[in-house]
Design an enzyme around this catalytic site. Structure first.
Site, PDB file in Angstrom:
ATOM      1  N   PHE A 190       0.805  -1.224   0.000  1.00 18.78           N
ATOM      2  CA  PHE A 190       0.000   0.000   0.000  1.00 18.78           C
ATOM      3  C   PHE A 190       0.840   1.276   0.000  1.00 18.78           C
ATOM      4  O   PHE A 190       0.404   2.306   0.483  1.00 18.78           O
ATOM      5  CB  PHE A 190      -0.989  -0.004   1.171  1.00 18.78           C
ATOM      6  CG  PHE A 190      -1.626  -1.340   1.400  1.00 18.78           C
ATOM      7  CD1 PHE A 190      -2.472  -1.881   0.443  1.00 18.78           C
ATOM      8  CD2 PHE A 190      -1.358  -2.095   2.546  1.00 18.78           C
ATOM      9  CE1 PHE A 190      -3.038  -3.135   0.614  1.00 18.78           C
ATOM     10  CE2 PHE A 190      -1.920  -3.350   2.726  1.00 18.78           C
ATOM     11  CZ  PHE A 190      -2.765  -3.866   1.760  1.00 18.78           C
ATOM     12  N   GLY A 206      -0.506  -8.457  -4.299  1.00 11.50           N
ATOM     13  CA  GLY A 206      -1.909  -8.828  -4.155  1.00 11.50           C
ATOM     14  C   GLY A 206      -2.777  -8.302  -5.285  1.00 11.50           C
ATOM     15  O   GLY A 206      -3.975  -8.514  -5.296  1.00 11.50           O
ATOM     16  N   ARG A 250      -9.995   0.091 -19.527  1.00 18.55           N
ATOM     17  CA  ARG A 250     -10.241  -1.332 -19.723  1.00 18.55           C
ATOM     18  C   ARG A 250      -9.829  -2.116 -18.481  1.00 18.55           C
ATOM     19  O   ARG A 250      -8.804  -1.843 -17.873  1.00 18.55           O
ATOM     20  CB  ARG A 250      -9.454  -1.852 -20.918  1.00 18.55           C
ATOM     21  CG  ARG A 250      -9.813  -3.298 -21.224  1.00 18.55           C
ATOM     22  CD  ARG A 250      -8.878  -3.964 -22.185  1.00 18.55           C
ATOM     23  NE  ARG A 250      -8.754  -3.264 -23.453  1.00 18.55           N
ATOM     24  CZ  ARG A 250      -9.634  -3.372 -24.448  1.00 18.55           C
ATOM     25  NH1 ARG A 250     -10.705  -4.114 -24.318  1.00 18.55           N
ATOM     26  NH2 ARG A 250      -9.431  -2.713 -25.563  1.00 18.55           N
ATOM     27  N   ASN A 306      -8.704  -8.029 -15.647  1.00 19.26           N
ATOM     28  CA  ASN A 306      -9.227  -9.213 -14.968  1.00 19.26           C
ATOM     29  C   ASN A 306     -10.397  -8.790 -14.086  1.00 19.26           C
ATOM     30  O   ASN A 306     -10.227  -8.087 -13.092  1.00 19.26           O
ATOM     31  CB  ASN A 306      -8.126  -9.877 -14.137  1.00 19.26           C
ATOM     32  CG  ASN A 306      -8.588 -11.178 -13.501  1.00 19.26           C
ATOM     33  OD1 ASN A 306      -9.714 -11.280 -13.002  1.00 19.26           O
ATOM     34  ND2 ASN A 306      -7.731 -12.180 -13.508  1.00 19.26           N
ATOM     35  N   THR A 316      -9.987  -9.865 -10.180  1.00 17.40           N
ATOM     36  CA  THR A 316      -8.988  -9.195  -9.336  1.00 17.40           C
ATOM     37  C   THR A 316      -9.182  -7.688  -9.340  1.00 17.40           C
ATOM     38  O   THR A 316      -8.866  -7.016  -8.357  1.00 17.40           O
ATOM     39  CB  THR A 316      -7.567  -9.550  -9.802  1.00 17.40           C
ATOM     40  OG1 THR A 316      -7.432  -9.247 -11.182  1.00 17.40           O
ATOM     41  CG2 THR A 316      -7.274 -11.018  -9.581  1.00 17.40           C
ATOM     42  N   GLN A 361      -9.467  -5.340  -6.041  1.00 20.34           N
ATOM     43  CA  GLN A 361      -8.630  -4.177  -5.744  1.00 20.34           C
ATOM     44  C   GLN A 361      -9.474  -2.963  -5.416  1.00 20.34           C
ATOM     45  O   GLN A 361      -9.152  -2.191  -4.520  1.00 20.34           O
ATOM     46  CB  GLN A 361      -7.741  -3.860  -6.944  1.00 20.34           C
ATOM     47  CG  GLN A 361      -6.442  -4.580  -6.916  1.00 20.34           C
ATOM     48  CD  GLN A 361      -5.343  -3.733  -7.562  1.00 20.34           C
ATOM     49  OE1 GLN A 361      -4.768  -2.860  -6.929  1.00 20.34           O
ATOM     50  NE2 GLN A 361      -5.071  -3.999  -8.799  1.00 20.34           N
ATOM     51  N   GLY A 418      -4.891   2.737 -14.268  1.00 19.06           N
ATOM     52  CA  GLY A 418      -4.649   2.035 -13.006  1.00 19.06           C
ATOM     53  C   GLY A 418      -5.868   1.975 -12.106  1.00 19.06           C
ATOM     54  O   GLY A 418      -6.696   2.884 -12.096  1.00 19.06           O
ATOM     55  N   GLY A 431      -5.466   0.559  -8.695  1.00 15.08           N
ATOM     56  CA  GLY A 431      -5.062   0.233  -7.333  1.00 15.08           C
ATOM     57  C   GLY A 431      -5.451   1.270  -6.291  1.00 15.08           C
ATOM     58  O   GLY A 431      -5.576   0.955  -5.115  1.00 15.08           O
ATOM     59  N   GLU A 432      -5.603   2.510  -6.711  1.00 15.66           N
ATOM     60  CA  GLU A 432      -5.790   3.555  -5.717  1.00 15.66           C
ATOM     61  C   GLU A 432      -7.127   4.277  -5.787  1.00 15.66           C
ATOM     62  O   GLU A 432      -7.592   4.829  -4.788  1.00 15.66           O
ATOM     63  CB  GLU A 432      -4.643   4.572  -5.837  1.00 15.66           C
ATOM     64  CG  GLU A 432      -3.318   3.947  -5.456  1.00 15.66           C
ATOM     65  CD  GLU A 432      -2.128   4.806  -5.829  1.00 15.66           C
ATOM     66  OE1 GLU A 432      -1.575   5.460  -4.946  1.00 15.66           O
ATOM     67  OE2 GLU A 432      -1.751   4.831  -7.017  1.00 15.66           O
TER      68      GLU A 432
END
Ligand code: FES
Ligand code: FES
Lengths: 162, 750
Positions: free
Chosen positions: B241, B468, B641, B644, B647, B651, B714, B716-717
């Site tokens: 993180f 992860g 886009r 997956n 996952t 996230q 992205g 992740g955040e």
């Protein structure tokens, strides 16, 4: 030093450990069973959960010598359909809390089958407590997941009991 | 595309559910020794005496290392934006090479022993005396000493359009509010751990890292080694993180301990040690002021912030970044300020800046909507910009209002009474809140190789990181589609500096960065294989042009004419064909970095790129105790886009869960007298648990960004942004109380 024997994942292990060594460190550092994780070493995260005679315990708060002659199951010894369900429902991300979540879930299901109530159980007298999502969450709350895979974990357990 | 977009199970799922996945403290070595840290107990000063006698005499102790006997290490390099690896040092302190103490918790000694328990016991036996210097450790008291933050190439600290203060003064309607947010810490469940050993003048390190190349480069400098003498291995990272982006003291000191003792050494920080030696997210003080017409159109938007940095280092958070992009105000002013503190360097943590900046902005927008009697979504629609508000640049892609529309429909937003405190279920007050999520899209250079072997398998070698996110799974999907081979034929080797340097797993950039290089390498490989086939005698593809041929089913074909990769390579007598993207010389690498940096800057001049979304939440607030529970959540995102579906959703959910912690429970408490963190444990620092998290419904529009590789932005955040705002707004809707100070704990609601 104390010489003890312990059944770990079905085989008898001899351990020569100081009385102060935790069960967690005995498993990880002495027996090389690193599937059991250390997240806090203080009983606060659940990453170190293993089964002792089928009951879930946090192994960081247990001394190895207290578990002499007991039967310990770690993630390496778990064979449960839950493992597949965890993958299918993405019940983890980094995977570091996962061994603890799975061992805890196995132990939790046994507790539930024995009729143990939880803090959210309405009728404490009943032996037929329905394992709702709320019950699962409450009973699994000792296992932190910082990746936030909680939804996937609950879904995996729900699938496991179906 | 056969695999991209599908909900494919993680490739490392079995390893992670059977305990087989090895993390960095889990590599067995013969003769392994264990290290433990001793932490300073003052904020600033000098060590005047350090008594290690009893510790050294403890049976099983191999070494006690202090500034009195530590081998010399080189200092951390000065940060230089053209050589990103110089940014790797988390602090500028040369640990154990100085008698000075710069923060409460700085390591002042390392004990190395035969066992973990002995190391820990001996660490307790070390006595340290200090001469204390005055220290600035109380963030709230230091606000007045804050100075404007300097802009860098990567992050602008200020910006203005028109005269926002004047417009605010003239506005028919104005709000001018102050917000505060607490320091929080990453608390990945895997504590930072290192296993290090020296093989002559080669250093090998197992280290959970978000940037293995940085760790390698940094340690090479500190230990004065050529960087090819350092290898960092990090296939599994137990959560990060942002907390495992930079090189923190434990890593350097484990390598030092291994050097001193000549033994392989393992150090897993205690949970307390993580709090004391790995920085967290800065606390903040923010001002958000909005001037508006009575129809809601914004005439002025001002967003300023004060954050802390340690005097020995720290990340400057882009707190006001969201206010550059979200609303079409006629006049805008943003300004970030920093105050230097005698505390451990703060660092990046999931959406640094946007996570807390979006709280203040989105809470103010909500307040404005209520004051004007407008629906908060309608107010946003009235201020949705066609171009980037601050500078008029084009958005590469933005479906923010579409996210709000879909979310409102799914969540049943329109049906709620807007009046605060009007929904109730027994003792529970019910409230609904909404907020925008926003996180910029980044891309960095990434090197990798793709090798096709004559058995038809594909090996991708790239030093990417897996904390992860499911990185390797996503990369396999993309490669399998690009080369038209089954996913089972693809292997990804990652998390090791023996592989080509990839990129940091930060700023939600890894997938986009790797995708660009991967597609380029696959195209190169395709050309090479085709050329090979065309030239090989007897090949059915002989004489054809590439345009006549399509890749499918693990081979190249023109109608039924053609053959499998396996046959092409066999016929040509080749064991494998490899394509590479990226430089293999230091000079080439610098040229690549400069090239990609200028491309990046050029790109940034043209486009504003981001992931965005709409967060909807419903809270229950206990009318007697103020306890707040999240009862429902929906996030709808525009993240380009999705590679997956499984996952990606995880996230985004993970970000929301972390945002819920930020909103309601998480707070690192620093003693204002001596700068010591007083709740350095998971029992007193409260991350969300199972019972705190309801079903989180996550959706995305899956519309590729035309300017990003494969359309990937992205993810992740962006999930953590907007969350605290949505919670605060829902709490207001439930209770009529505006809490402008995070976390929203029950005491603030009573
Ligand atoms: S390591 Fe045992 S509970 Fe955290
Ligand atoms: S999967 Fe990372 S902490 Fe749970």
């Amino acid at each position: 030093m104390a010489d003890i024997r312990m059944r770990v994942n079905g085989s008898i292990e001899k351990l020569d450990v100081e009385p102060r060594v935790s069960l967690l460190d005995a498993l990880r550092e002495h027996l090389g069973l690193t599937g059991t994780k250390k997240g806090c070493d203080q009983g606060a995260c659940g990453a170190c959960t293993v089964l002792a005679d089928g009951e879930r315990i946090v192994s960081c708060l247990a001394l190895a010598v207290q578990y002499a002659d007991r039967d310990i199951t770690t993630i390496e010894g778990v064979t449960s359909p839950l493992q597949r369900s965890f993958v299918r429902h993405d019940g983890f991300q980094c995977g570091y809390c996962t061994s603890g979540q799975i061992c805890s879930a196995v132990g939790m299901l046994t507790e539930h089958a024995a009729g143990a109530p939880s803090a959210v159980t309405g009728d404490l007298a009943t032996m037929e407590i329905e394992l709702t999502a709320e019950e699962i969450r409450e009973r699994m709350s000792g296992n932190l997941c910082r990746c936030g895979a909680y939804n996937g974990i609950v879904a995996a357990i729900e699938e496991g009991i179906r | 595309m056969r695999y991209v977009g599908q909900p494919i199970d993680r490739l490392d799922g079995v390893a992670k559910t059977t305990g087989a996945a090895r993390f960095s403290a889990e590599y067995p070595y013969p003769n392994l020794a264990y290290a433990a840290l001793v932490h300073a107990t003052i904020a600033r000063g000098r060590i005047t005496r350090i008594d290690t006698g009893t510790a050294r005499k403890t049976p099983g102790v191999l070494a006690v290392i202090t500034h009195g006997n530590a081998p010399e290490m080189k200092p951390a390099p000065k940060p230089n934006q053209f050589d990103m690896s110089t940014l790797a040092a988390a602090t500028s302190v040369n640990y154990l090479n100085t008698d000075e103490v710069y923060w409460n918790g700085q390591p002042v000694a390392v004990v190395v022993a035969e066992t973990l328990d002995v190391a820990r016991e001996a660490a307790y036996l070390i006595e340290v005396e200090y001469a204390e210097y005055p220290a600035a450790v109380d963030f709230a008291a230091e606000e007045g000493n804050a100075r404007p933050q300097k802009s860098t190439m990567l992050s602008e600290a200020d910006g203005r359009k028109g005269d926002a203060e004047a417009a605010l003064a003239d506005a028919p309607f104005a709000l001018d509010l102050r917000y505060t947010t607490a320091q929080v810490n990453h608390n990945a469940i895997e504590p930072h751990s290192t296993t290090a050993y020296w093989d002559g003048d080669h250093l090998i390190l197992h280290e959970g890292s978000q940037n293995v190349a940085w760790v390698r480069d940094h340690l090479a400098i500190r230990f004065d080694l050529p960087k090819q003498n350092v290898r960092v291995i990090s296939p599994f990272v137990g959560g990060a993180f942002g907390g495992k982006s930079f090189v923190w003291p434990g890593t350097v000191l484990t390598a030092l301990a291994a050097k001193v003792t000549g033994r392989p050494v393992r150090m897993m920080l205690t949970r307390e040690g993580v709090f004391r030696t790995v920085g967290g997210r800065t606390p903040s003080i923010q001002r958000v002021a909005i001037g508006a017409q009575l129809d809601g159109s914004m005439t002025a938007l001002i967003h300023t912030s004060v954050c802390q940095v340690g005097r020995t280092g720290g990340w400057s958070e882009q707190v006001t970044s969201v206010s550059r992009h979200l609303y079409d105000a006629a006049n805008i002013q943003v300004q970030q300020n920093l105050v230097g503190m005698d505390l451990l360097a703060n660092t990046i943590m999931r959406a640094p800046g946007e996570s807390i900046g979006s709280f203040a902005l989105e809470a103010t927008v909500d307040e404005l909507a209520y004051e004007l009697g407008l629906d908060p979504i309608e107010l946003r629609a009235r201020n949705e910009p066609a171009r980037n508000p601050l500078d008029g640049k084009a958005f590469s892609h933005r479906l923010l209002m579409e996210c709000f529309e879909e979310g409102a429909k799914e969540f049943g937003w329109a049906g709620r009474p807007q009046e605060p405190g009007s929904m109730r279920d027994g003792r529970w007050l019910i409230g609904m809140g909404v907020a925008a999520a926003y996180h910029p899209a980044w891309r960095f250079p990434a090197n990798l190789t793709v090798r096709l072997s004559d058995d038809g398998t594909v090996l991708i070698r790239c030093g990417l990181h897996e904390m992860g996110m499911g990185s390797a799974t996503a990369v396999s999907q993309i490669a399998a589609d690009a080369l038209c081979v089954p996913m089972a034929a693809v292997t990804v080797a990652y998390g090791d500096t023996a592989l080509p340097d990839t990129t940091t797993a930060g700023a939600s950039s890894q997938t986009a960065s790797v995708t660009a290089s991967l597609l380029a390498a696959c195209a190169k490989l395709d050309r090479a294989v085709f050329t090979l086939a065309r030239k090989t005698p007897g090949s059915p593809l002989r004489g054809l042009r590439r345009a006549d041929v399509t890749a499918r089913d693990g081979g190249l074909y023109n109608g039924s004419r053609g053959e499998s990769y396996h046959d092409i390579l066999r016929r040509a007598g080749r064991a494998s064909v490899e394509a590479r993207v990226g430089a293999d010389t230091r000079l080439g690498e610098i040229a690549d970095q400069v090239r990609s940096m200028s491309k990046f800057l050029l790109d940034r001049r043209r486009w504003v790129k981001a992931a965005c979304g709409a967060q909807f939440c419903e809270v229950l607030v206990d009318s007697d105790t103020g306890e707040t529970r999240i009862s429902r959540w929906l996030g709808v995102f525009d993240v380009g886009r999705v590679v997956n579906a499984k996952t990606a959703a995880s996230q985004l959910r993970g970000g929301i869960v972390m945002g819920i912690g930020l909103a309601l429970t998480e707070e690192t408490l620093v003693d204002p007298r001596n700068g010591r963190i007083v709740n350095a444990s998971l029992s007193e620092y409260h991350v969300p648990v199972h019972a705190d998290i309801p079903v989180i419904d996550v959706r995305y529009l899956d519309d590729p960004d035309p300017t990003m590789p494969l359309g990937v932005v992205g993810i992740g955040e962006v999930g953590v942004t907007g969350v605290a705002g949505a919670v605060a707004n829902a709490v207001f809707h439930a209770t009529g109380k505006r809490i402008r100070d995070l976390p929203i704990t029950l005491d603030k609601l009573l």
